[in-house]
Scaffold this motif. Structure first.
Motif, PDB file in Angstrom:
ATOM      1  N   GLU A 220       0.854  -1.196   0.000  1.00  0.00           N
ATOM      2  CA  GLU A 220       0.000   0.000   0.000  1.00  0.00           C
ATOM      3  C   GLU A 220       0.889   1.244   0.000  1.00  0.00           C
ATOM      4  OE1 GLU A 220      -3.621   2.011   2.643  1.00  0.00           O
ATOM      5  OE2 GLU A 220      -2.254   0.562   3.558  1.00  0.00           O
ATOM      6  N   VAL A 221       0.683   2.118  -0.979  1.00  0.00           N
ATOM      7  CA  VAL A 221       1.456   3.365  -1.064  1.00  0.00           C
ATOM      8  C   VAL A 221       0.502   4.529  -0.776  1.00  0.00           C
ATOM      9  CG1 VAL A 221       2.921   4.837  -2.478  1.00  0.00           C
ATOM     10  CG2 VAL A 221       2.998   2.347  -2.774  1.00  0.00           C
ATOM     11  N   LEU A 222       0.813   5.287   0.263  1.00  0.00           N
ATOM     12  CA  LEU A 222       0.031   6.460   0.634  1.00  0.00           C
ATOM     13  C   LEU A 222       0.815   7.704   0.220  1.00  0.00           C
ATOM     14  CD1 LEU A 222      -1.131   5.364   4.211  1.00  0.00           C
ATOM     15  CD2 LEU A 222      -2.301   5.041   2.026  1.00  0.00           C
ATOM     16  N   ILE A 223       0.166   8.595  -0.516  1.00  0.00           N
ATOM     17  CA  ILE A 223       0.822   9.774  -1.074  1.00  0.00           C
ATOM     18  C   ILE A 223       0.345  11.044  -0.372  1.00  0.00           C
ATOM     19  CG2 ILE A 223       1.203  11.136  -3.153  1.00  0.00           C
ATOM     20  CD1 ILE A 223       2.524   8.391  -3.221  1.00  0.00           C
ATOM     21  N   ASP A 224       1.291  11.903  -0.056  1.00  0.00           N
ATOM     22  CA  ASP A 224       0.979  13.213   0.533  1.00  0.00           C
ATOM     23  C   ASP A 224       1.664  14.271  -0.318  1.00  0.00           C
ATOM     24  OD1 ASP A 224       0.495  15.448   2.056  1.00  0.00           O
ATOM     25  OD2 ASP A 224       1.124  14.555   3.944  1.00  0.00           O
ATOM     26  N   GLU A 225       0.890  15.225  -0.849  1.00  0.00           N
ATOM     27  CA  GLU A 225       1.448  16.341  -1.616  1.00  0.00           C
ATOM     28  C   GLU A 225       1.395  17.603  -0.766  1.00  0.00           C
ATOM     29  OE1 GLU A 225       0.676  15.941  -6.189  1.00  0.00           O
ATOM     30  OE2 GLU A 225      -1.185  15.460  -5.144  1.00  0.00           O
ATOM     31  N   ASP A 226       2.527  18.264  -0.616  1.00  0.00           N
ATOM     32  CA  ASP A 226       2.590  19.451   0.240  1.00  0.00           C
ATOM     33  C   ASP A 226       3.854  20.225  -0.122  1.00  0.00           C
ATOM     34  OD1 ASP A 226       2.028  21.267   2.291  1.00  0.00           O
ATOM     35  OD2 ASP A 226       1.440  19.672   3.687  1.00  0.00           O
ATOM     36  N   ASN A 227       4.042  21.369   0.531  1.00  0.00           N
ATOM     37  CA  ASN A 227       5.274  22.109   0.278  1.00  0.00           C
ATOM     38  C   ASN A 227       6.429  21.457   1.044  1.00  0.00           C
ATOM     39  OD1 ASN A 227       5.522  23.307   2.987  1.00  0.00           O
ATOM     40  ND2 ASN A 227       3.774  24.582   2.412  1.00  0.00           N
ATOM     41  N   ALA A 228       7.655  21.821   0.680  1.00  0.00           N
ATOM     42  CA  ALA A 228       8.836  21.147   1.219  1.00  0.00           C
ATOM     43  C   ALA A 228       8.929  21.261   2.733  1.00  0.00           C
ATOM     44  CB  ALA A 228      10.087  21.714   0.560  1.00  0.00           C
ATOM     45  N   GLN A 229       8.631  22.437   3.281  1.00  0.00           N
ATOM     46  CA  GLN A 229       8.736  22.638   4.729  1.00  0.00           C
ATOM     47  C   GLN A 229       7.785  21.708   5.475  1.00  0.00           C
ATOM     48  OE1 GLN A 229       8.196  26.685   6.002  1.00  0.00           O
ATOM     49  NE2 GLN A 229       8.218  26.183   8.159  1.00  0.00           N
ATOM     50  N   ASN A 230       6.550  21.629   5.011  1.00  0.00           N
ATOM     51  CA  ASN A 230       5.578  20.760   5.673  1.00  0.00           C
ATOM     52  C   ASN A 230       5.940  19.294   5.514  1.00  0.00           C
ATOM     53  OD1 ASN A 230       4.088  22.944   6.530  1.00  0.00           O
ATOM     54  ND2 ASN A 230       2.609  22.835   4.851  1.00  0.00           N
ATOM     55  N   LEU A 231       6.482  18.926   4.349  1.00  0.00           N
ATOM     56  CA  LEU A 231       6.876  17.533   4.138  1.00  0.00           C
ATOM     57  C   LEU A 231       7.991  17.140   5.101  1.00  0.00           C
ATOM     58  CD1 LEU A 231       6.862  17.255   0.225  1.00  0.00           C
ATOM     59  CD2 LEU A 231       5.185  16.302   1.819  1.00  0.00           C
ATOM     60  N   GLU A 232       8.964  18.024   5.318  1.00  0.00           N
ATOM     61  CA  GLU A 232      10.040  17.716   6.260  1.00  0.00           C
ATOM     62  C   GLU A 232       9.495  17.574   7.683  1.00  0.00           C
ATOM     63  OE1 GLU A 232      14.244  19.160   5.634  1.00  0.00           O
ATOM     64  OE2 GLU A 232      13.134  20.781   4.660  1.00  0.00           O
ATOM     65  N   THR A 233       8.543  18.418   8.041  1.00  0.00           N
ATOM     66  CA  THR A 233       7.937  18.337   9.375  1.00  0.00           C
ATOM     67  C   THR A 233       7.201  17.011   9.551  1.00  0.00           C
ATOM     68  OG1 THR A 233       7.671  20.749   9.502  1.00  0.00           O
ATOM     69  CG2 THR A 233       6.290  19.420  10.950  1.00  0.00           C
ATOM     70  N   LYS A 234       6.463  16.607   8.544  1.00  0.00           N
ATOM     71  CA  LYS A 234       5.723  15.344   8.621  1.00  0.00           C
ATOM     72  C   LYS A 234       6.672  14.148   8.659  1.00  0.00           C
ATOM     73  CE  LYS A 234       1.669  17.167   6.176  1.00  0.00           C
ATOM     74  NZ  LYS A 234       0.874  17.142   4.927  1.00  0.00           N
ATOM     75  N   LEU A 235       7.760  14.220   7.916  1.00  0.00           N
ATOM     76  CA  LEU A 235       8.739  13.134   7.928  1.00  0.00           C
ATOM     77  C   LEU A 235       9.380  13.014   9.303  1.00  0.00           C
ATOM     78  CD1 LEU A 235      10.339  10.994   6.337  1.00  0.00           C
ATOM     79  CD2 LEU A 235      11.949  12.805   5.709  1.00  0.00           C
ATOM     80  N   THR A 236       9.781  14.139   9.873  1.00  0.00           N
ATOM     81  CA  THR A 236      10.395  14.131  11.200  1.00  0.00           C
ATOM     82  C   THR A 236       9.434  13.579  12.239  1.00  0.00           C
ATOM     83  OG1 THR A 236      11.712  16.073  10.589  1.00  0.00           O
ATOM     84  CG2 THR A 236      11.525  15.562  12.934  1.00  0.00           C
ATOM     85  N   GLY A 237       8.145  13.914  12.115  1.00  0.00           N
ATOM     86  CA  GLY A 237       7.139  13.471  13.080  1.00  0.00           C
ATOM     87  C   GLY A 237       6.649  12.052  12.884  1.00  0.00           C
ATOM     88  N   GLY A 238       7.171  11.354  11.888  1.00  0.00           N
ATOM     89  CA  GLY A 238       6.771   9.968  11.683  1.00  0.00           C
ATOM     90  C   GLY A 238       5.529   9.782  10.846  1.00  0.00           C
ATOM     91  N   GLU A 239       5.015  10.863  10.248  1.00  0.00           N
ATOM     92  CA  GLU A 239       3.810  10.741   9.422  1.00  0.00           C
ATOM     93  C   GLU A 239       4.128  10.245   8.021  1.00  0.00           C
ATOM     94  OE1 GLU A 239       1.074  14.160   9.643  1.00  0.00           O
ATOM     95  OE2 GLU A 239       2.366  14.935  11.246  1.00  0.00           O
ATOM     96  N   LEU A 240       5.373  10.401   7.578  1.00  0.00           N
ATOM     97  CA  LEU A 240       5.813   9.948   6.263  1.00  0.00           C
ATOM     98  C   LEU A 240       7.091   9.133   6.406  1.00  0.00           C
ATOM     99  CD1 LEU A 240       5.271  13.237   4.201  1.00  0.00           C
ATOM    100  CD2 LEU A 240       3.844  11.190   4.126  1.00  0.00           C
ATOM    101  N   ASP A 241       7.344   8.271   5.422  1.00  0.00           N
ATOM    102  CA  ASP A 241       8.549   7.443   5.430  1.00  0.00           C
ATOM    103  C   ASP A 241       9.625   7.982   4.496  1.00  0.00           C
ATOM    104  OD1 ASP A 241       7.290   5.399   7.081  1.00  0.00           O
ATOM    105  OD2 ASP A 241       6.121   4.908   5.289  1.00  0.00           O
ATOM    106  N   LEU A 242       9.212   8.674   3.450  1.00  0.00           N
ATOM    107  CA  LEU A 242      10.132   9.122   2.408  1.00  0.00           C
ATOM    108  C   LEU A 242       9.555  10.363   1.760  1.00  0.00           C
ATOM    109  CD1 LEU A 242      12.583   8.538   0.429  1.00  0.00           C
ATOM    110  CD2 LEU A 242      10.949   7.201  -0.921  1.00  0.00           C
TER     111      LEU A 242
END
Length: 318
Positions: free
Chosen positions: A125-147
């Motif tokens: 299962e691949v879950l996709i999140d589209e956002d700006n770079a700053q928000n993507l880094e925040t979500k990655l750090t918080g464990g909401e995204l893997d890559l």
């Protein structure tokens, strides 16, 4: 009294109930008969309940024993199912991958990359999140995204960054405008080259200051000593390409933005720069603390291959 019960407790009680015999159950469980007898005695003492009624050499379930066997069957089935899932994940046959893309990058990169990944791993299962770079880094750090894939090398100490490639910055223009420029082939550049210094009075389509495309454009203007007029300022880079294609100014942005896109009026793509092309990097990032993940590595590699596919498409346009 400590009335907890383990997977092994359930398995041993179920084996004795199945065979009605300590000796046969011990053979089934690959342990000795004395060891199983001692185990059962300690289990009953711990639970404070007899699990079997001894009738001669036969072991018959008590009500408490029946509860353990019947209730435990579902527990063991769930355990086995979880183990199968973990084994599948270990073999990269199933699992989940949460990936973040910037908006415009996702439009051009995601369809071919996701198609290729699903052909290789149809059960993941691949879950996709589209956002700006700053928000993507925040979500990655918080464990909401893997890559995530972003356009700059970040400085978050919790994240690992690796360049995928450098995407050349090109000039998008209308056919009518390009026809009057006298662009020519130049060594080291993929597209017909023009001197950016000649466009000092040409209106440019711009993005906004918080966008990487705007920042690179301003750097290029500074390097060339330019202060051209602004035709229009828009947020969406694809809108900017369309505007340039129909003659509403020219636009500087990564070449890959135009790959896999269909334009009613196609833009002309021109190389710029003096000795080498300006470029915007594509960076992959993931958490340093994350366990080694084959799926993450595979998806990252596929995205890089998608760019290679774009290069071949570019060759066909020449």
């Amino acid at each position: 009294m400590n009335p907890w019960i383990s997977f092994r407790d359930i398995e041993y009680v179920a084996a004795i109930a199945k065979h009605g015999s300590i000796s046969l159950a011990a053979q089934d469980l690959c342990i000795t008969q004395p060891a199983l007898s001692i185990y059962l005695s300690k289990l009953e003492n711990r639970l404070g309940l007899p699990l079997f009624e001894r009738v001669g050499k036969r072991f018959l379930l008590t009500y408490a024993g029946t509860c353990v066997v019947e209730g435990g069957a579902g527990i063991l089935a769930t355990r086995d199912h979880i183990q199968m899932q973990l084994d599948d994940i270990l073999q990269s046959e199933t699992g989940r991958l949460r990936v973040g893309f910037p908006y415009v990058r996702g439009i051009s990169l995601l369809p071919p990359a996701l198609r290729a990944f699903r052909e290789r791993y149809p059960k993941v299962e691949v879950l996709i999140d589209e956002d700006n770079a700053q928000n993507l880094e925040t979500k990655l750090t918080g464990g909401e995204l893997d890559l995530i894939f972003i356009s700059h090398m970040g400085d978050n100490s919790l994240l690992e960054y690796t360049p995928i490639l450098s995407d050349p910055i090109v000039l998008y223009a209308s056919q009518a405008f390009a026809d009057g420029l006298g662009a020519a082939r130049r060594e080291g550049f993929e597209q017909p080259w023009i001197d950016l210094a000649s466009l000092g009075q040409t209106p440019f389509v711009l993005n906004f200051p918080n966008q990487k495309t705007y920042q690179i454009t301003m750097q290029m203007f500074a390097d060339y000593g330019l202060a051209p007029p602004t035709a229009v300022q828009v947020q969406n880079q694809l809108t900017a390409i369309h505007l340039a294609a129909v003659g509403c100014g020219v636009y500087l942005a990564p070449e890959y933005f135009s790959y896999n896109m269909t334009f009613t009026t196609p833009p002309v793509i021109l190389s710029v720069g003096r000795e080498e092309a300006y470029a915007m990097e594509l960076i992959a990032a993931w958490r340093k603390s994350a366990a080694p993940n084959r799926l993450l590595q595979e998806f990252r590699g596929i995205v890089q291959n998608v760019y290679s596919y774009g290069d071949r498409q570019q060759d066909k346009r020449k």
